[in-house]
Enzyme design. Structure first.
Site, short mmCIF file in Angstrom:
data_model
loop_
_atom_site.label_atom_id
_atom_site.label_comp_id
_atom_site.label_asym_id
_atom_site.label_seq_id
_atom_site.Cartn_x
_atom_site.Cartn_y
_atom_site.Cartn_z
N SER A 180 5.77 1.51 1.75
CA SER A 180 4.44 1.52 1.18
C SER A 180 3.38 1.16 2.21
CB SER A 180 4.44 0.58 -0.03
OG SER A 180 3.31 0.76 -0.80
N ASP A 350 7.01 9.20 -7.77
CA ASP A 350 6.22 8.12 -7.17
C ASP A 350 4.73 8.35 -7.42
OD1 ASP A 350 5.07 6.17 -5.51
OD2 ASP A 350 6.67 6.36 -4.03
N HIS A 383 8.32 4.61 -6.81
CA HIS A 383 7.94 3.75 -5.70
C HIS A 383 8.90 2.58 -5.47
CE1 HIS A 383 4.73 3.08 -2.82
NE2 HIS A 383 4.76 1.78 -3.08
#
Length: 407
Positions: A180, A350, A383
Protein backbone atom coordinates in the site's frame (compact mmCIF):
# COMPACT_ATOMS: atom_id res chain seq x y z
CA UNK A 1 -3.08 2.64 3.69
CA UNK A 2 -5.79 4.56 2.13
CA UNK A 3 -4.72 5.50 -0.98
CA UNK A 4 -3.99 2.45 0.30
CA UNK A 5 -5.95 3.16 3.37
CA UNK A 6 -6.51 6.70 2.59
CA UNK A 7 -7.31 9.53 4.81
CA UNK A 8 -10.25 8.08 6.67
CA UNK A 9 -9.74 4.63 5.38
CA UNK A 10 -8.51 3.18 8.56
CA UNK A 11 -10.53 5.66 10.50
CA UNK A 12 -13.70 4.19 9.13
CA UNK A 13 -12.53 0.65 9.46
CA UNK A 14 -12.27 1.19 13.17
CA UNK A 15 -15.02 3.59 14.06
CA UNK A 16 -18.49 2.73 12.89
CA UNK A 17 -21.03 3.90 15.40
CA UNK A 18 -23.12 7.00 14.97
CA UNK A 19 -22.78 8.12 18.57
CA UNK A 20 -18.99 8.00 18.56
CA UNK A 21 -18.49 4.74 20.41
CA UNK A 22 -15.92 2.38 18.99
CA UNK A 23 -17.46 -0.64 17.28
CA UNK A 24 -15.32 -3.66 16.47
CA UNK A 25 -16.07 -5.94 13.59
CA UNK A 26 -15.36 -9.03 15.64
CA UNK A 27 -15.78 -9.79 19.32
CA UNK A 28 -12.96 -12.25 19.92
CA UNK A 29 -9.97 -10.83 21.77
CA UNK A 30 -6.56 -12.40 21.49
CA UNK A 31 -3.50 -12.79 23.63
CA UNK A 32 -5.21 -13.76 26.87
CA UNK A 33 -7.91 -11.13 26.61
CA UNK A 34 -5.47 -8.24 26.24
CA UNK A 35 -5.49 -6.09 23.14
CA UNK A 36 -2.47 -6.14 20.87
CA UNK A 37 -2.26 -2.36 21.11
CA UNK A 38 -1.90 -2.56 24.89
CA UNK A 39 0.75 -5.22 24.62
CA UNK A 40 2.73 -3.35 22.00
CA UNK A 41 2.50 -0.05 23.85
CA UNK A 42 3.74 -1.65 27.07
CA UNK A 43 6.39 -4.01 25.75
CA UNK A 44 7.31 -3.08 22.19
CA UNK A 45 6.89 -5.12 19.04
CA UNK A 46 9.77 -7.52 19.65
CA UNK A 47 8.63 -8.52 23.12
CA UNK A 48 4.92 -8.63 22.40
CA UNK A 49 4.70 -9.95 18.85
CA UNK A 50 7.91 -11.74 17.84
CA UNK A 51 9.58 -13.36 20.83
CA UNK A 52 6.37 -15.11 22.01
CA UNK A 53 6.41 -16.96 18.68
CA UNK A 54 9.88 -18.35 19.43
CA UNK A 55 12.01 -16.00 17.32
CA UNK A 56 15.00 -13.88 18.24
CA UNK A 57 14.18 -10.19 17.81
CA UNK A 58 16.29 -7.04 18.05
CA UNK A 59 15.13 -3.44 18.53
CA UNK A 60 16.97 -0.75 16.59
CA UNK A 61 16.73 3.05 16.39
CA UNK A 62 17.40 5.12 13.28
CA UNK A 63 17.53 8.92 13.17
CA UNK A 64 16.48 10.65 9.95
CA UNK A 65 18.23 13.72 8.59
CA UNK A 66 15.28 15.86 9.71
CA UNK A 67 15.45 14.57 13.27
CA UNK A 68 12.79 11.82 13.53
CA UNK A 69 13.83 8.78 15.55
CA UNK A 70 12.41 5.64 13.96
CA UNK A 71 12.07 2.26 15.62
CA UNK A 72 13.00 -0.83 13.64
CA UNK A 73 12.83 -4.51 14.48
CA UNK A 74 15.12 -7.24 13.19
CA UNK A 75 14.46 -10.97 13.07
CA UNK A 76 18.02 -12.21 12.50
CA UNK A 77 17.39 -15.95 12.66
CA UNK A 78 14.82 -18.58 11.83
CA UNK A 79 12.68 -19.97 14.62
CA UNK A 80 14.95 -23.04 14.55
CA UNK A 81 17.89 -20.79 15.39
CA UNK A 82 19.42 -21.16 11.93
CA UNK A 83 21.36 -18.08 10.83
CA UNK A 84 20.36 -16.43 7.55
CA UNK A 85 22.00 -17.56 4.33
CA UNK A 86 20.12 -15.10 2.14
CA UNK A 87 20.21 -11.29 1.85
CA UNK A 88 18.39 -8.83 4.11
CA UNK A 89 14.77 -7.94 3.40
CA UNK A 90 13.21 -4.64 4.49
CA UNK A 91 9.43 -4.72 5.06
CA UNK A 92 7.52 -1.42 4.87
CA UNK A 93 3.93 -1.17 6.09
CA UNK A 94 1.09 1.01 4.81
CA UNK A 95 -0.78 4.01 6.16
CA UNK A 96 -1.80 4.36 9.83
CA UNK A 97 -0.48 0.96 10.82
CA UNK A 98 3.03 -0.20 11.72
CA UNK A 99 5.24 -3.25 11.29
CA UNK A 100 2.82 -5.39 13.29
CA UNK A 101 1.11 -5.69 9.90
CA UNK A 102 3.65 -8.34 8.95
CA UNK A 103 3.28 -10.31 12.21
CA UNK A 104 -0.42 -10.66 12.94
CA UNK A 105 -1.10 -14.09 11.49
CA UNK A 106 0.49 -17.33 12.64
CA UNK A 107 4.18 -17.87 11.81
CA UNK A 108 3.35 -20.02 8.80
CA UNK A 109 1.06 -17.27 7.42
CA UNK A 110 2.90 -14.02 8.30
CA UNK A 111 5.43 -12.79 5.77
CA UNK A 112 8.05 -11.64 8.29
CA UNK A 113 8.21 -15.06 9.94
CA UNK A 114 8.05 -16.90 6.62
CA UNK A 115 11.02 -14.94 5.29
CA UNK A 116 13.04 -15.57 8.46
CA UNK A 117 12.32 -19.30 8.32
CA UNK A 118 13.43 -19.32 4.69
CA UNK A 119 16.85 -17.92 5.49
CA UNK A 120 16.37 -14.17 5.08
CA UNK A 121 17.61 -11.48 7.48
CA UNK A 122 14.32 -9.67 8.15
CA UNK A 123 14.07 -5.97 9.01
CA UNK A 124 10.80 -4.23 9.90
CA UNK A 125 10.40 -0.49 9.36
CA UNK A 126 8.04 1.87 11.20
CA UNK A 127 7.36 5.30 9.75
CA UNK A 128 7.33 8.50 11.77
CA UNK A 129 4.26 9.03 13.92
CA UNK A 130 3.64 5.34 14.60
CA UNK A 131 3.96 3.93 18.11
CA UNK A 132 7.53 2.75 17.62
CA UNK A 133 8.66 5.97 15.93
CA UNK A 134 7.41 8.87 18.03
CA UNK A 135 10.85 10.21 18.93
CA UNK A 136 12.52 13.33 17.60
CA UNK A 137 15.77 15.06 18.42
CA UNK A 138 14.08 18.37 19.32
CA UNK A 139 10.29 18.00 18.94
CA UNK A 140 7.52 16.20 20.81
CA UNK A 141 4.42 14.63 19.23
CA UNK A 142 2.56 17.28 21.21
CA UNK A 143 4.15 19.94 19.00
CA UNK A 144 2.31 20.98 15.87
CA UNK A 145 5.63 21.11 14.04
CA UNK A 146 6.18 17.42 14.70
CA UNK A 147 3.30 16.63 12.30
CA UNK A 148 4.41 18.97 9.51
CA UNK A 149 5.03 16.32 6.87
CA UNK A 150 3.44 14.30 4.09
CA UNK A 151 4.58 11.17 2.32
CA UNK A 152 7.13 13.35 0.49
CA UNK A 153 9.13 13.31 3.72
CA UNK A 154 8.73 9.54 4.03
CA UNK A 155 10.39 9.30 0.62
CA UNK A 156 13.10 11.85 1.30
CA UNK A 157 13.96 10.90 4.89
CA UNK A 158 12.36 7.79 6.42
CA UNK A 159 12.86 5.38 3.54
CA UNK A 160 16.40 6.54 2.83
CA UNK A 161 17.34 6.31 6.52
CA UNK A 162 16.03 2.75 6.94
CA UNK A 163 17.63 1.60 3.68
CA UNK A 164 20.98 3.07 4.66
CA UNK A 165 20.81 1.59 8.15
CA UNK A 166 20.08 -1.95 6.98
CA UNK A 167 22.74 -1.67 4.31
CA UNK A 168 25.32 -0.42 6.83
CA UNK A 169 24.42 -3.02 9.46
CA UNK A 170 24.54 -5.99 7.07
CA UNK A 171 27.04 -4.85 4.46
CA UNK A 172 24.68 -6.16 1.78
CA UNK A 173 22.21 -4.90 -0.77
CA UNK A 174 18.66 -5.65 0.26
CA UNK A 175 15.32 -6.79 -1.06
CA UNK A 176 12.35 -4.53 -0.34
CA UNK A 177 8.70 -5.43 0.29
CA UNK A 178 6.08 -2.70 0.52
CA UNK A 179 2.33 -2.82 0.96
CA UNK A 180 0.00 0.00 0.00
CA UNK A 181 1.57 3.31 1.07
CA UNK A 182 4.81 1.37 1.38
CA UNK A 183 4.69 0.89 -2.38
CA UNK A 184 3.92 4.54 -3.14
CA UNK A 185 6.98 5.87 -1.32
CA UNK A 186 9.13 3.24 -3.03
CA UNK A 187 7.87 4.12 -6.50
CA UNK A 188 8.52 7.79 -5.78
CA UNK A 189 12.07 7.13 -4.58
CA UNK A 190 12.88 4.84 -7.50
CA UNK A 191 11.54 7.41 -9.97
CA UNK A 192 14.13 9.84 -8.61
CA UNK A 193 16.88 7.22 -8.95
CA UNK A 194 17.23 7.01 -5.17
CA UNK A 195 18.26 3.94 -3.11
CA UNK A 196 19.14 1.92 -6.20
CA UNK A 197 22.75 1.37 -5.16
CA UNK A 198 21.50 -0.47 -2.04
CA UNK A 199 18.65 -2.41 -3.66
CA UNK A 200 18.50 -5.91 -5.14
CA UNK A 201 14.80 -6.00 -6.00
CA UNK A 202 11.42 -4.70 -4.86
CA UNK A 203 8.17 -6.58 -4.27
CA UNK A 204 5.20 -4.21 -4.18
CA UNK A 205 1.88 -5.59 -2.91
CA UNK A 206 -1.35 -3.70 -3.63
CA UNK A 207 0.72 -1.17 -5.56
CA UNK A 208 -0.29 2.45 -5.12
CA UNK A 209 0.87 5.04 -7.62
CA UNK A 210 -2.18 6.52 -9.30
CA UNK A 211 -5.38 7.02 -7.30
CA UNK A 212 -7.72 8.73 -9.73
CA UNK A 213 -9.86 5.61 -10.17
CA UNK A 214 -10.03 4.61 -6.50
CA UNK A 215 -13.12 2.44 -6.04
CA UNK A 216 -14.03 3.15 -2.42
CA UNK A 217 -16.95 5.62 -2.37
CA UNK A 218 -16.04 6.56 1.20
CA UNK A 219 -12.40 7.35 0.44
CA UNK A 220 -13.37 9.26 -2.68
CA UNK A 221 -16.03 11.23 -0.82
CA UNK A 222 -13.53 12.19 1.86
CA UNK A 223 -11.19 13.51 -0.83
CA UNK A 224 -13.86 15.25 -2.88
CA UNK A 225 -15.29 16.95 0.19
CA UNK A 226 -11.86 18.17 1.36
CA UNK A 227 -12.28 16.49 4.74
CA UNK A 228 -8.57 16.42 5.59
CA UNK A 229 -8.16 20.04 4.48
CA UNK A 230 -11.00 21.07 6.80
CA UNK A 231 -9.30 19.35 9.72
CA UNK A 232 -6.01 21.06 8.88
CA UNK A 233 -7.56 24.52 8.80
CA UNK A 234 -9.19 23.77 12.13
CA UNK A 235 -5.67 23.47 13.51
CA UNK A 236 -5.63 19.65 13.70
CA UNK A 237 -2.14 18.69 12.54
CA UNK A 238 -2.14 15.15 13.95
CA UNK A 239 -4.60 12.85 12.26
CA UNK A 240 -5.44 10.59 15.20
CA UNK A 241 -8.16 8.07 14.30
CA UNK A 242 -9.92 7.90 17.62
CA UNK A 243 -12.57 9.45 19.77
CA UNK A 244 -15.98 10.95 19.23
CA UNK A 245 -14.94 13.41 16.53
CA UNK A 246 -13.59 10.63 14.34
CA UNK A 247 -16.71 8.51 14.70
CA UNK A 248 -19.02 11.43 13.92
CA UNK A 249 -16.93 12.26 10.88
CA UNK A 250 -17.28 8.69 9.66
CA UNK A 251 -21.03 8.80 10.12
CA UNK A 252 -21.24 12.01 8.08
CA UNK A 253 -19.28 10.48 5.22
CA UNK A 254 -21.43 7.36 5.28
CA UNK A 255 -24.55 9.54 5.17
CA UNK A 256 -23.22 11.68 2.32
CA UNK A 257 -22.41 8.65 0.19
CA UNK A 258 -25.50 6.65 1.25
CA UNK A 259 -23.05 3.84 2.06
CA UNK A 260 -23.63 0.80 4.23
CA UNK A 261 -20.96 1.24 6.85
CA UNK A 262 -21.76 -1.85 8.88
CA UNK A 263 -18.91 -3.70 7.15
CA UNK A 264 -16.29 -1.01 7.20
CA UNK A 265 -13.30 -3.07 6.12
CA UNK A 266 -15.10 -4.06 2.93
CA UNK A 267 -16.33 -0.49 2.42
CA UNK A 268 -12.78 0.75 2.24
CA UNK A 269 -10.51 -2.08 1.16
CA UNK A 270 -12.86 -4.13 -1.02
CA UNK A 271 -14.26 -7.57 -0.32
CA UNK A 272 -11.34 -9.52 1.08
CA UNK A 273 -11.65 -13.18 0.25
CA UNK A 274 -9.32 -14.90 2.59
CA UNK A 275 -9.13 -13.38 6.06
CA UNK A 276 -9.33 -15.34 9.29
CA UNK A 277 -11.92 -13.45 11.33
CA UNK A 278 -10.25 -14.22 14.66
CA UNK A 279 -6.97 -12.78 13.41
CA UNK A 280 -8.76 -9.80 11.94
CA UNK A 281 -9.95 -9.04 15.45
CA UNK A 282 -6.36 -8.94 16.64
CA UNK A 283 -5.66 -6.50 13.81
CA UNK A 284 -8.55 -4.34 14.92
CA UNK A 285 -7.32 -4.47 18.51
CA UNK A 286 -4.04 -3.02 17.29
CA UNK A 287 -5.45 0.48 17.14
CA UNK A 288 -5.00 2.50 13.94
CA UNK A 289 -2.07 4.81 14.48
CA UNK A 290 -1.62 8.49 13.90
CA UNK A 291 -0.45 10.12 10.73
CA UNK A 292 -0.06 13.76 9.79
CA UNK A 293 -3.15 15.56 8.57
CA UNK A 294 -0.89 17.02 5.89
CA UNK A 295 -0.21 13.47 4.72
CA UNK A 296 -3.95 12.85 4.44
CA UNK A 297 -4.29 16.01 2.36
CA UNK A 298 -1.53 14.86 0.03
CA UNK A 299 -3.26 11.54 -0.56
CA UNK A 300 -6.57 13.30 -1.15
CA UNK A 301 -4.89 15.53 -3.73
CA UNK A 302 -3.82 12.39 -5.58
CA UNK A 303 -7.38 11.08 -5.64
CA UNK A 304 -8.78 14.32 -7.00
CA UNK A 305 -6.11 14.87 -9.66
CA UNK A 306 -5.15 11.31 -10.61
CA UNK A 307 -1.49 12.36 -10.66
CA UNK A 308 1.63 11.62 -8.62
CA UNK A 309 3.07 14.94 -7.52
CA UNK A 310 4.68 16.38 -4.48
CA UNK A 311 2.46 18.11 -1.92
CA UNK A 312 0.50 21.02 -3.40
CA UNK A 313 0.62 24.08 -1.13
CA UNK A 314 -2.45 25.47 -2.84
CA UNK A 315 -1.05 28.63 -4.40
CA UNK A 316 1.64 29.76 -6.79
CA UNK A 317 3.37 31.59 -3.95
CA UNK A 318 3.29 28.57 -1.64
CA UNK A 319 4.65 26.23 -4.26
CA UNK A 320 7.29 28.73 -5.41
CA UNK A 321 8.47 29.07 -1.82
CA UNK A 322 8.99 25.32 -1.46
CA UNK A 323 9.84 24.20 -4.99
CA UNK A 324 10.91 27.27 -6.93
CA UNK A 325 8.02 26.75 -9.35
CA UNK A 326 4.30 27.43 -9.36
CA UNK A 327 3.19 23.79 -9.37
CA UNK A 328 4.45 20.77 -7.44
CA UNK A 329 7.14 18.64 -9.12
CA UNK A 330 5.93 15.36 -10.60
CA UNK A 331 7.17 11.90 -9.63
CA UNK A 332 7.65 10.44 -13.11
CA UNK A 333 7.01 6.70 -12.99
CA UNK A 334 8.50 6.32 -16.46
CA UNK A 335 11.84 7.37 -14.94
CA UNK A 336 12.08 4.18 -12.86
CA UNK A 337 15.10 2.34 -14.30
CA UNK A 338 14.00 -0.27 -16.80
CA UNK A 339 16.37 -2.88 -15.39
CA UNK A 340 15.19 -2.60 -11.76
CA UNK A 341 13.75 -5.98 -10.72
CA UNK A 342 10.09 -5.41 -9.76
CA UNK A 343 7.45 -7.84 -8.52
CA UNK A 344 3.96 -6.30 -8.52
CA UNK A 345 0.96 -8.13 -7.09
CA UNK A 346 -2.56 -6.70 -7.20
CA UNK A 347 -6.14 -7.88 -6.78
CA UNK A 348 -9.39 -7.58 -8.67
CA UNK A 349 -11.43 -6.69 -5.57
CA UNK A 350 -9.08 -4.04 -4.20
CA UNK A 351 -10.86 -0.70 -3.70
CA UNK A 352 -7.64 1.19 -2.93
CA UNK A 353 -5.19 -0.23 -5.46
CA UNK A 354 -7.79 -0.16 -8.21
CA UNK A 355 -7.27 -2.31 -11.29
CA UNK A 356 -7.54 0.69 -13.61
CA UNK A 357 -5.03 2.70 -11.59
CA UNK A 358 -2.62 -0.24 -11.60
CA UNK A 359 -3.04 -0.49 -15.36
CA UNK A 360 -2.14 3.20 -15.66
CA UNK A 361 1.03 2.43 -13.72
CA UNK A 362 1.81 -0.56 -15.92
CA UNK A 363 1.33 1.58 -19.01
CA UNK A 364 4.06 3.92 -17.74
CA UNK A 365 6.31 0.88 -17.24
CA UNK A 366 5.69 -0.46 -20.76
CA UNK A 367 9.39 -0.18 -21.65
CA UNK A 368 10.53 -2.02 -18.54
CA UNK A 369 12.78 -5.00 -19.19
CA UNK A 370 10.33 -7.95 -19.24
CA UNK A 371 12.94 -10.14 -17.54
CA UNK A 372 12.87 -7.72 -14.58
CA UNK A 373 9.13 -7.21 -14.23
CA UNK A 374 6.73 -9.77 -12.79
CA UNK A 375 3.05 -8.79 -12.55
CA UNK A 376 0.75 -11.05 -10.56
CA UNK A 377 -3.02 -10.59 -10.59
CA UNK A 378 -5.51 -12.28 -8.28
CA UNK A 379 -9.13 -11.65 -9.20
CA UNK A 380 -10.38 -12.66 -5.74
CA UNK A 381 -7.92 -10.60 -3.66
CA UNK A 382 -8.67 -7.24 -2.04
CA UNK A 383 -6.38 -4.87 -0.17
CA UNK A 384 -5.98 -6.69 3.14
CA UNK A 385 -5.62 -10.17 1.63
CA UNK A 386 -2.03 -9.41 0.63
CA UNK A 387 -0.93 -9.09 4.25
CA UNK A 388 -3.60 -11.02 6.19
CA UNK A 389 -4.80 -13.69 3.76
CA UNK A 390 -4.62 -17.21 5.17
CA UNK A 391 -3.52 -18.48 1.75
CA UNK A 392 -1.17 -15.57 0.99
CA UNK A 393 1.90 -17.78 1.45
CA UNK A 394 0.90 -20.03 -1.40
CA UNK A 395 -0.67 -17.31 -3.53
CA UNK A 396 1.78 -14.42 -3.08
CA UNK A 397 4.73 -15.11 -0.78
CA UNK A 398 6.06 -18.27 -2.42
CA UNK A 399 6.19 -16.59 -5.85
CA UNK A 400 7.70 -13.50 -4.19
CA UNK A 401 10.51 -15.55 -2.66
CA UNK A 402 11.09 -17.33 -5.96
CA UNK A 403 11.49 -13.88 -7.51
CA UNK A 404 13.98 -12.89 -4.81
CA UNK A 405 16.00 -16.02 -5.54
CA UNK A 406 16.51 -14.80 -9.11
CA UNK A 407 17.90 -11.47 -7.95
Amino acid sequence: MANTLITLVVLIIFFASADGARTKLYSIRGYGGMSVSSLVADDGICKSMVKPQGYVCEDHKVTTKDGYILGMQRIPKARSGRSPDKPPVLLQHGLMVDSVTWLLNSPDESLAFILADNGYDVWLANTRGTNSSLGHTTLSPNDKEYWDWSWDELVAYDLSATFQYVHDQTGQKLHYVGHSLGTLIAFAAFSKKQLLNMLRSAALLSPIAYLGQISSPLAKAAADNFVAEDLYWLGISQFAPGGDAAAKLVKNICDITHSDCTDLMTSFTGKNCCLNSSRTDIFLDHEPQSSATKNMIHLAQMIRTGTIKMYDYGSDDGNNKHYGQSSPPVYNMASIPNDLPLFLSHGGQDYLSDVEDVQTLLDTLKHHDPDNLVVQYREDYAHADFVFGVNAKQVVYDPLMAFFQLH
